[in-house]
Design a protein around this motif. Structure first.
Motif, short mmCIF file in Angstrom:
data_model
loop_
_atom_site.label_atom_id
_atom_site.label_comp_id
_atom_site.label_asym_id
_atom_site.label_seq_id
_atom_site.Cartn_x
_atom_site.Cartn_y
_atom_site.Cartn_z
N ALA A 119 0.83 -1.21 0.00
CA ALA A 119 0.00 0.00 0.00
C ALA A 119 0.87 1.26 0.00
O ALA A 119 2.05 1.22 0.37
N VAL A 120 0.28 2.37 -0.42
CA VAL A 120 1.00 3.64 -0.37
C VAL A 120 1.41 3.93 1.07
O VAL A 120 0.72 3.52 2.01
N PRO A 121 2.52 4.64 1.27
CA PRO A 121 2.97 4.91 2.64
C PRO A 121 1.93 5.63 3.50
O PRO A 121 1.87 5.41 4.71
N ALA A 122 1.11 6.47 2.90
CA ALA A 122 0.12 7.24 3.65
C ALA A 122 -1.20 6.51 3.84
O ALA A 122 -2.17 7.08 4.34
N ALA A 123 -1.27 5.23 3.46
CA ALA A 123 -2.53 4.49 3.55
C ALA A 123 -3.17 4.54 4.94
O ALA A 123 -4.40 4.70 5.04
N PRO A 124 -2.41 4.46 6.04
CA PRO A 124 -3.06 4.51 7.35
C PRO A 124 -3.77 5.84 7.62
O PRO A 124 -4.69 5.90 8.43
N ARG A 125 -3.36 6.90 6.94
CA ARG A 125 -4.00 8.20 7.11
C ARG A 125 -5.03 8.45 6.00
O ARG A 125 -6.13 8.94 6.26
N VAL A 126 -4.67 8.13 4.78
CA VAL A 126 -5.53 8.43 3.64
C VAL A 126 -6.75 7.50 3.59
O VAL A 126 -7.85 7.93 3.23
N GLY A 127 -6.57 6.24 3.95
CA GLY A 127 -7.69 5.31 3.95
C GLY A 127 -8.87 5.82 4.78
O GLY A 127 -9.99 5.91 4.27
N PRO A 128 -8.64 6.20 6.04
CA PRO A 128 -9.74 6.74 6.84
C PRO A 128 -10.28 8.07 6.29
O PRO A 128 -11.48 8.34 6.39
N LEU A 168 -9.71 19.47 -5.18
CA LEU A 168 -8.90 18.35 -4.74
C LEU A 168 -8.98 18.27 -3.23
O LEU A 168 -8.73 19.26 -2.52
N ALA A 169 -9.34 17.10 -2.73
CA ALA A 169 -9.47 16.88 -1.29
C ALA A 169 -8.09 16.62 -0.69
O ALA A 169 -7.57 15.51 -0.75
N ALA A 170 -7.50 17.67 -0.12
CA ALA A 170 -6.18 17.53 0.52
C ALA A 170 -6.30 16.57 1.70
O ALA A 170 -7.25 16.62 2.47
N GLY A 171 -5.35 15.66 1.78
CA GLY A 171 -5.37 14.65 2.83
C GLY A 171 -6.11 13.39 2.43
O GLY A 171 -6.14 12.43 3.19
#
Length: 175
Positions: free
Chosen positions: A20-29, A130-133
């Motif tokens: 998964a992308v490195p930011a998946a734990p933040r971007v997924g939610p 664009l939805a930042a985050g």
């Protein structure tokens, strides 16, 4: 003015598992929250699904290709093979049928499909947000977070509104 949430390539290969992308734990939610709020507001939701080639992580009908968020009845899925989700697909028609004037974009990958789809939306006269985050990518020549931030700056300079995902108002479909 009707708003659509366009979830770009929110597929298992990029948001779940060891690759998964490195930011998946933040971007997924963030994607889950944005989708929940769009649905609660009665906004149009369109899922974009990338069809990768043979032996790619998003090869059609493989586990990595599956959408993380199953579409609800009435939420179209637009399949694509090019970075711009408008290119060679029915996305523009789906948005026009729903009376959409504003496209809120979120998903994967920032510098590829998200950026290309944002430019495609602008080129079709849509107000584009664009939805930042709520978008991300992989590390390449720079860290993934730096790449995503640079994409936000580039798209903002081209006319895309970049707003924090948690602050986005989502307008309902016309009745």
């Amino acid at each position: 003015m009707t708003t659509a949430l366009v979830l770009i390539d929110a597929q298992r290969n990029m948001l779940q598992g060891p690759d998964a992308v490195p930011a998946a734990p933040r971007v997924g939610p963030a994607l889950s929250d944005l989708l929940s709020r769009a649905r609660a507001a009665g906004a149009t939701v369109v899922h974009v699904q990338n069809d990768g080639g043979p032996d790619e992580p998003d090869e059609p009908h493989t586990p990595g290709w599956e959408l993380v968020h199953p579409p609800l009845p009435g939420e179209p899925v637009v399949r694509k093979t090019a970075p711009d989700a408008f290119a060679g697909t029915g996305l523009a028609d789906e948005l026009a049928r729903a009376g959409v004037r504003t496209a809120v974009l979120a998903g994967m990958q920032s510098q590829y499909c998200v950026a290309a789809t944002a430019r495609g939306a602008l080129g079709r006269g849509l107000e584009t947000v664009l939805a930042a985050g709520a978008h991300a990518t992989y590390d390449e020549d720079a860290p993934a977070g730096d790449i995503s931030a640079a994409v936000e700056d580039e798209l903002a300079a081209q006319g895309v509104r970049v707003l924090p995902a948690e602050a986005l108002p989502l307008a309902p479909r016309p009745r």
